[in-house]
Design a protein around this motif. Sequence first.
Motif, mmCIF file in Angstrom:
data_model
loop_
_atom_site.group_PDB
_atom_site.id
_atom_site.type_symbol
_atom_site.label_atom_id
_atom_site.label_comp_id
_atom_site.label_asym_id
_atom_site.label_seq_id
_atom_site.Cartn_x
_atom_site.Cartn_y
_atom_site.Cartn_z
ATOM 1 N N ARG A 301 85.012 44.978 75.434
ATOM 2 C CA ARG A 301 83.680 44.435 75.724
ATOM 3 C C ARG A 301 83.511 44.017 77.188
ATOM 4 N N GLU A 302 84.611 43.886 77.913
ATOM 5 C CA GLU A 302 84.503 43.522 79.332
ATOM 6 C C GLU A 302 83.685 44.543 80.117
ATOM 7 N N GLU A 303 83.662 45.779 79.644
ATOM 8 C CA GLU A 303 82.932 46.828 80.345
ATOM 9 C C GLU A 303 81.424 46.565 80.393
ATOM 10 N N LEU A 304 80.943 45.706 79.515
ATOM 11 C CA LEU A 304 79.516 45.372 79.495
ATOM 12 C C LEU A 304 79.165 44.291 80.510
ATOM 13 N N GLY A 305 80.161 43.778 81.224
ATOM 14 C CA GLY A 305 79.917 42.705 82.189
ATOM 15 C C GLY A 305 79.896 41.360 81.502
ATOM 16 N N GLY A 306 79.164 40.430 82.090
ATOM 17 C CA GLY A 306 79.111 39.094 81.525
ATOM 18 C C GLY A 306 80.365 38.302 81.833
ATOM 19 N N ARG A 307 80.204 37.006 81.851
ATOM 20 C CA ARG A 307 81.334 36.104 82.089
ATOM 21 C C ARG A 307 81.266 35.028 81.025
ATOM 22 N N PRO A 308 82.286 34.914 80.184
ATOM 23 C CA PRO A 308 82.186 34.001 79.041
ATOM 24 C C PRO A 308 81.819 32.574 79.428
ATOM 25 N N PHE A 309 82.363 32.076 80.519
ATOM 26 C CA PHE A 309 82.124 30.689 80.908
ATOM 27 C C PHE A 309 81.259 30.565 82.162
ATOM 28 N N GLY A 310 80.606 31.648 82.553
ATOM 29 C CA GLY A 310 79.740 31.595 83.720
ATOM 30 C C GLY A 310 80.524 31.180 84.959
ATOM 31 N N ASP A 311 80.038 30.156 85.647
ATOM 32 C CA ASP A 311 80.733 29.634 86.825
ATOM 33 C C ASP A 311 81.814 28.629 86.460
ATOM 34 N N GLY A 312 82.002 28.396 85.176
ATOM 35 C CA GLY A 312 83.005 27.442 84.717
ATOM 36 C C GLY A 312 84.339 28.099 84.441
ATOM 37 N N ALA A 313 85.075 27.501 83.521
ATOM 38 C CA ALA A 313 86.426 27.958 83.219
ATOM 39 C C ALA A 313 86.721 27.703 81.749
ATOM 40 N N PRO A 314 87.665 28.452 81.191
ATOM 41 C CA PRO A 314 88.002 28.241 79.781
ATOM 42 C C PRO A 314 88.703 26.907 79.564
ATOM 43 N N PRO A 315 88.660 26.380 78.352
ATOM 44 C CA PRO A 315 89.427 25.166 78.060
ATOM 45 C C PRO A 315 90.911 25.466 78.045
ATOM 46 N N GLY A 316 91.703 24.414 78.172
ATOM 47 C CA GLY A 316 93.147 24.579 78.113
ATOM 48 C C GLY A 316 93.624 24.794 76.693
ATOM 49 N N PRO A 317 94.928 24.759 76.491
ATOM 50 C CA PRO A 317 95.477 24.942 75.143
ATOM 51 C C PRO A 317 94.906 23.906 74.178
ATOM 52 N N PRO A 318 94.734 24.272 72.911
ATOM 53 C CA PRO A 318 94.156 23.324 71.948
ATOM 54 C C PRO A 318 95.036 22.101 71.745
ATOM 55 N N ARG A 319 94.391 20.950 71.684
ATOM 56 C CA ARG A 319 95.130 19.703 71.444
ATOM 57 C C ARG A 319 95.402 19.497 69.961
#
Length: 332
Positions: A301-319
């Motif tokens: 699906r990366e081929e369609l572009g888009g950024r999952p978190f926009g200008d942000g970043a993913p969360p770290g490992p689950p607590r």
Amino acid sequence: MGTQGEFKRDMNYISTRITADGRDGYPVEPGRYRLIAARACPWANRAIIVRRLLGLEEVLSMGVAGPTHDERSWTFDLDPGGRDPVLGIERLQEAFFARDPDYAKGITVPAIVDIPTGQVVTNDFAQMTIDLSLEWTKFHREGAPRLYPEELRAEIDEVNDGVFRDVNNGVYRAGFASSQESYEKAYRRLFDRLDLLERRLERQRYLVGETITEADVRLFTTLARFDAVYHGHFKCNRQKLAEMPVLWAYARDLFQTPGFGDTIDFVDIKRHYYEVHTNINPTKIVPLGPDLSGWLTPHGREELGGRPFGDGAPPGPPREPVPSGHGATDGR
């Protein structure tokens, strides 16, 4: 249940809101409230995902009910002594009765409880995740996504409305139908909507805009349960999710995005549906399948572009990780 055998969901929830200005008497305060969820439940799973994506774990604690319950309430049988370690209660029912001793509506998850009083504040699942996005912003983690941006709200709401009617609630309308006519109507509406979503997602990575939003969270929790439960248990069997190429790739994309798949407990999901719904599955036998390894395969699906978190970043490992062996990582 309706007169023609159609399933009708009770939508009468406690609508009190926790807001930044405290206008309903419950201001946003770190450490004051406890989210009660169950990993088995798709409605509660939404709140678990949004809380994790926004990084609210330190300010909004979470209690996890077990996958099964009786007619009275969800229980805390996963905790030592069968009691929630913060609220000290055995059943979520106790928090509802603390708010209203004559409470006669459904005891549902997700629910947010006011820790000092032990009273439920709200179990309005739809408003709850919106408020986590809009009212708790002071406590969002750095890089948190904008799940309900103002410029996209009208479109998000429109998409959510159709998804709720025909997919989120549609699988239940099929599964709990008590007449052939009502079952077939729900079945057709479900797959008609899934076909529309397939076409919508052919050329765009996410449901609305270029990043993940509330709309993706709401669809994902149903898709994650589709092959494990809804296809067989609820007779939604025109196709498996794995046989719908666009939606299957979309679901895998989200599953592999931090904050989504790492909240999915397939063991609890299957136990809940197959053991609790004895009117559908009187033997309570829980199936061993399906094979879960496909959730971790490349989706492209990366081929369609888009950024999952926009200008942000993913969360770290689950607590609060899903127990070992309950997710898709072992391929079972």
